[in-house]
Every structure is written in structure tokens, then in C-alpha cells.
Design a protein around this motif. Structure first.
Motif, PDB file in Angstrom:
ATOM      1  N   MET A   1       7.358-138.031 -16.027  1.00  0.00           N
ATOM      2  CA  MET A   1       7.416-139.476 -16.126  1.00  0.00           C
ATOM      3  C   MET A   1       8.604-139.987 -15.315  1.00  0.00           C
ATOM      4  O   MET A   1       9.681-139.422 -15.362  1.00  0.00           O
ATOM      5  N   SER A   2       8.367-141.052 -14.577  1.00  0.00           N
ATOM      6  CA  SER A   2       9.428-141.624 -13.756  1.00  0.00           C
ATOM      7  C   SER A   2      10.093-142.796 -14.468  1.00  0.00           C
ATOM      8  O   SER A   2       9.618-143.279 -15.490  1.00  0.00           O
ATOM      9  N   GLU A   3      11.201-143.234 -13.902  1.00  0.00           N
ATOM     10  CA  GLU A   3      11.918-144.381 -14.447  1.00  0.00           C
ATOM     11  C   GLU A   3      11.196-145.672 -14.054  1.00  0.00           C
ATOM     12  O   GLU A   3      10.837-145.855 -12.899  1.00  0.00           O
ATOM     13  N   TRP A   4      11.003-146.551 -15.005  1.00  0.00           N
ATOM     14  CA  TRP A   4      10.332-147.827 -14.771  1.00  0.00           C
ATOM     15  C   TRP A   4      11.218-148.969 -15.253  1.00  0.00           C
ATOM     16  O   TRP A   4      12.054-148.797 -16.135  1.00  0.00           O
ATOM     17  N   ASP A   5      10.978-150.138 -14.705  1.00  0.00           N
ATOM     18  CA  ASP A   5      11.603-151.366 -15.162  1.00  0.00           C
ATOM     19  C   ASP A   5      10.554-152.471 -15.058  1.00  0.00           C
ATOM     20  O   ASP A   5       9.534-152.285 -14.404  1.00  0.00           O
ATOM     21  N   TRP A   6      10.774-153.582 -15.707  1.00  0.00           N
ATOM     22  CA  TRP A   6       9.849-154.694 -15.607  1.00  0.00           C
ATOM     23  C   TRP A   6      10.583-155.914 -15.077  1.00  0.00           C
ATOM     24  O   TRP A   6      11.796-156.022 -15.213  1.00  0.00           O
ATOM     25  N   GLU A   7       9.798-156.817 -14.474  1.00  0.00           N
ATOM     26  CA  GLU A   7      10.390-158.005 -13.872  1.00  0.00           C
ATOM     27  C   GLU A   7       9.409-159.163 -13.963  1.00  0.00           C
ATOM     28  O   GLU A   7       8.209-158.984 -13.739  1.00  0.00           O
ATOM     29  N   LEU A   8       9.920-160.348 -14.286  1.00  0.00           N
ATOM     30  CA  LEU A   8       9.110-161.554 -14.307  1.00  0.00           C
ATOM     31  C   LEU A   8       9.167-162.220 -12.940  1.00  0.00           C
ATOM     32  O   LEU A   8      10.254-162.369 -12.368  1.00  0.00           O
ATOM     33  N   THR A   9       8.016-162.618 -12.402  1.00  0.00           N
ATOM     34  CA  THR A   9       8.005-163.416 -11.181  1.00  0.00           C
ATOM     35  C   THR A   9       8.474-164.826 -11.547  1.00  0.00           C
ATOM     36  O   THR A   9       8.606-165.167 -12.730  1.00  0.00           O
ATOM     37  N   ASP A  10       8.696-165.668 -10.554  1.00  0.00           N
ATOM     38  CA  ASP A  10       9.125-167.042 -10.825  1.00  0.00           C
ATOM     39  C   ASP A  10       8.108-167.787 -11.693  1.00  0.00           C
ATOM     40  O   ASP A  10       8.476-168.506 -12.621  1.00  0.00           O
ATOM     41  N   ARG A  63      -1.730-162.889 -23.046  1.00  0.00           N
ATOM     42  CA  ARG A  63      -2.278-162.067 -21.987  1.00  0.00           C
ATOM     43  C   ARG A  63      -1.351-162.216 -20.791  1.00  0.00           C
ATOM     44  O   ARG A  63      -1.071-163.328 -20.344  1.00  0.00           O
ATOM     45  N   LEU A  64      -0.840-161.098 -20.323  1.00  0.00           N
ATOM     46  CA  LEU A  64       0.066-161.108 -19.197  1.00  0.00           C
ATOM     47  C   LEU A  64      -0.650-160.563 -17.975  1.00  0.00           C
ATOM     48  O   LEU A  64      -1.222-159.474 -18.039  1.00  0.00           O
ATOM     49  N   GLY A  65      -0.642-161.326 -16.910  1.00  0.00           N
ATOM     50  CA  GLY A  65      -1.147-160.834 -15.640  1.00  0.00           C
ATOM     51  C   GLY A  65      -0.059-159.968 -15.036  1.00  0.00           C
ATOM     52  O   GLY A  65       1.076-160.420 -14.890  1.00  0.00           O
ATOM     53  N   CYS A  66      -0.368-158.717 -14.725  1.00  0.00           N
ATOM     54  CA  CYS A  66       0.641-157.766 -14.270  1.00  0.00           C
ATOM     55  C   CYS A  66       0.184-156.998 -13.046  1.00  0.00           C
ATOM     56  O   CYS A  66      -1.005-156.894 -12.764  1.00  0.00           O
ATOM     57  N   ARG A  67       1.167-156.459 -12.357  1.00  0.00           N
ATOM     58  CA  ARG A  67       0.919-155.555 -11.237  1.00  0.00           C
ATOM     59  C   ARG A  67       1.950-154.448 -11.331  1.00  0.00           C
ATOM     60  O   ARG A  67       3.146-154.707 -11.442  1.00  0.00           O
ATOM     61  N   ALA A  68       1.491-153.209 -11.305  1.00  0.00           N
ATOM     62  CA  ALA A  68       2.385-152.058 -11.369  1.00  0.00           C
ATOM     63  C   ALA A  68       2.588-151.494  -9.973  1.00  0.00           C
ATOM     64  O   ALA A  68       1.623-151.291  -9.236  1.00  0.00           O
ATOM     65  N   ASP A  69       3.824-151.253  -9.610  1.00  0.00           N
ATOM     66  CA  ASP A  69       4.153-150.657  -8.317  1.00  0.00           C
ATOM     67  C   ASP A  69       4.745-149.280  -8.584  1.00  0.00           C
ATOM     68  O   ASP A  69       5.912-149.158  -8.968  1.00  0.00           O
ATOM     69  N   GLN A  70       3.922-148.254  -8.403  1.00  0.00           N
ATOM     70  CA  GLN A  70       4.340-146.875  -8.678  1.00  0.00           C
ATOM     71  C   GLN A  70       5.538-146.474  -7.826  1.00  0.00           C
ATOM     72  O   GLN A  70       6.466-145.830  -8.304  1.00  0.00           O
ATOM     73  N   ALA A  71       5.515-146.828  -6.535  1.00  0.00           N
ATOM     74  CA  ALA A  71       6.580-146.419  -5.614  1.00  0.00           C
ATOM     75  C   ALA A  71       7.940-146.985  -6.027  1.00  0.00           C
ATOM     76  O   ALA A  71       8.954-146.310  -5.918  1.00  0.00           O
ATOM     77  N   ALA A  74       8.155-150.304 -10.840  1.00  0.00           N
ATOM     78  CA  ALA A  74       8.316-151.652 -11.371  1.00  0.00           C
ATOM     79  C   ALA A  74       6.999-152.195 -11.905  1.00  0.00           C
ATOM     80  O   ALA A  74       5.952-152.033 -11.288  1.00  0.00           O
ATOM     81  N   LEU A  75       7.088-152.821 -13.058  1.00  0.00           N
ATOM     82  CA  LEU A  75       5.966-153.535 -13.648  1.00  0.00           C
ATOM     83  C   LEU A  75       6.269-155.022 -13.469  1.00  0.00           C
ATOM     84  O   LEU A  75       7.214-155.545 -14.060  1.00  0.00           O
ATOM     85  N   TYR A  76       5.502-155.671 -12.602  1.00  0.00           N
ATOM     86  CA  TYR A  76       5.709-157.088 -12.330  1.00  0.00           C
ATOM     87  C   TYR A  76       4.805-157.915 -13.224  1.00  0.00           C
ATOM     88  O   TYR A  76       3.600-157.711 -13.246  1.00  0.00           O
TER      89      TYR A  76
END
Length: 93
Positions: A1-10, A63-71, A74-76
């Protein structure tokens, strides 16, 4: 498992700021839990969202619209909507 973080867009930040404190705490708590889960990566929590380029994450009535960036690990969070009404509308503004 890799390190992840989350971030809110504007846009998600504006949605988030419009919620009451209990709802904000619930969302932050769940997002923190998802990115620190030692058994599952965040993309495994996401469900397909038909008609939109992103995926959804269910947190209680939200319901949260999200996009995960594996590279980037980050969970946006792109949007935060309450279930029903316009929660499933495909508007990416």
C-alpha cells in the motif's frame, strides 16, 4: 500500500464550506480513514458514475465526485452534493 492524501478542488471547497459543522466533520473523518486504510487503496472505495468522467464516493447522505491519481497518491474531491436532487448531475464547472 502506498501513501495517499486527499484534496478538495476549489469547487468542492465551496460545496464543503456551505455544509454544517457536523457534515464537514463526517466527511473529513471518512476521507482521512480512506487515505490511511492499510488494507485498501482509496480507488477501491470509489464507484463508477455514469455520464461523468469521475467516480463517486458515498458518505452518509452525501455523494462526492472524486478522481484518484495513483501516480501522485492523491484522492481529489471534485464536488460534494447531498443525495437526491442534483447529486448525480454531470456538471463539471
Amino acid at each position: 500500500m502506498s501513501e495517499w492524501d486527499w484534496e478538495l478542488t476549489d469547487t468542492a471547497r465551496r460545496d464543503f464550506d456551505g455544509l454544517d459543522e457536523h457534515a464537514r466533520d463526517r466527511i473529513v473523518s471518512k476521507l482521512d480513514e480512506i487515505v490511511t486504510d492499510q488494507w485498501r487503496d482509496p480507488p477501491e472505495y470509489l464507484e463508477p458514475l455514469h455520464g461523468a468522467p469521475n467516480q463517486k464516493l458515498r458518505i452518509g447522505p452525501f455523494r462526492l465526485g472524486c478522481r484518484a491519481d495513483q501516480a501522485e497518491g492523491a484522492l481529489y474531491v471534485l464536488r460534494i452534493r447531498k443525495r437526491g436532487g442534483d447529486a448525480y448531475r454531470s456538471d463539471d464547472d
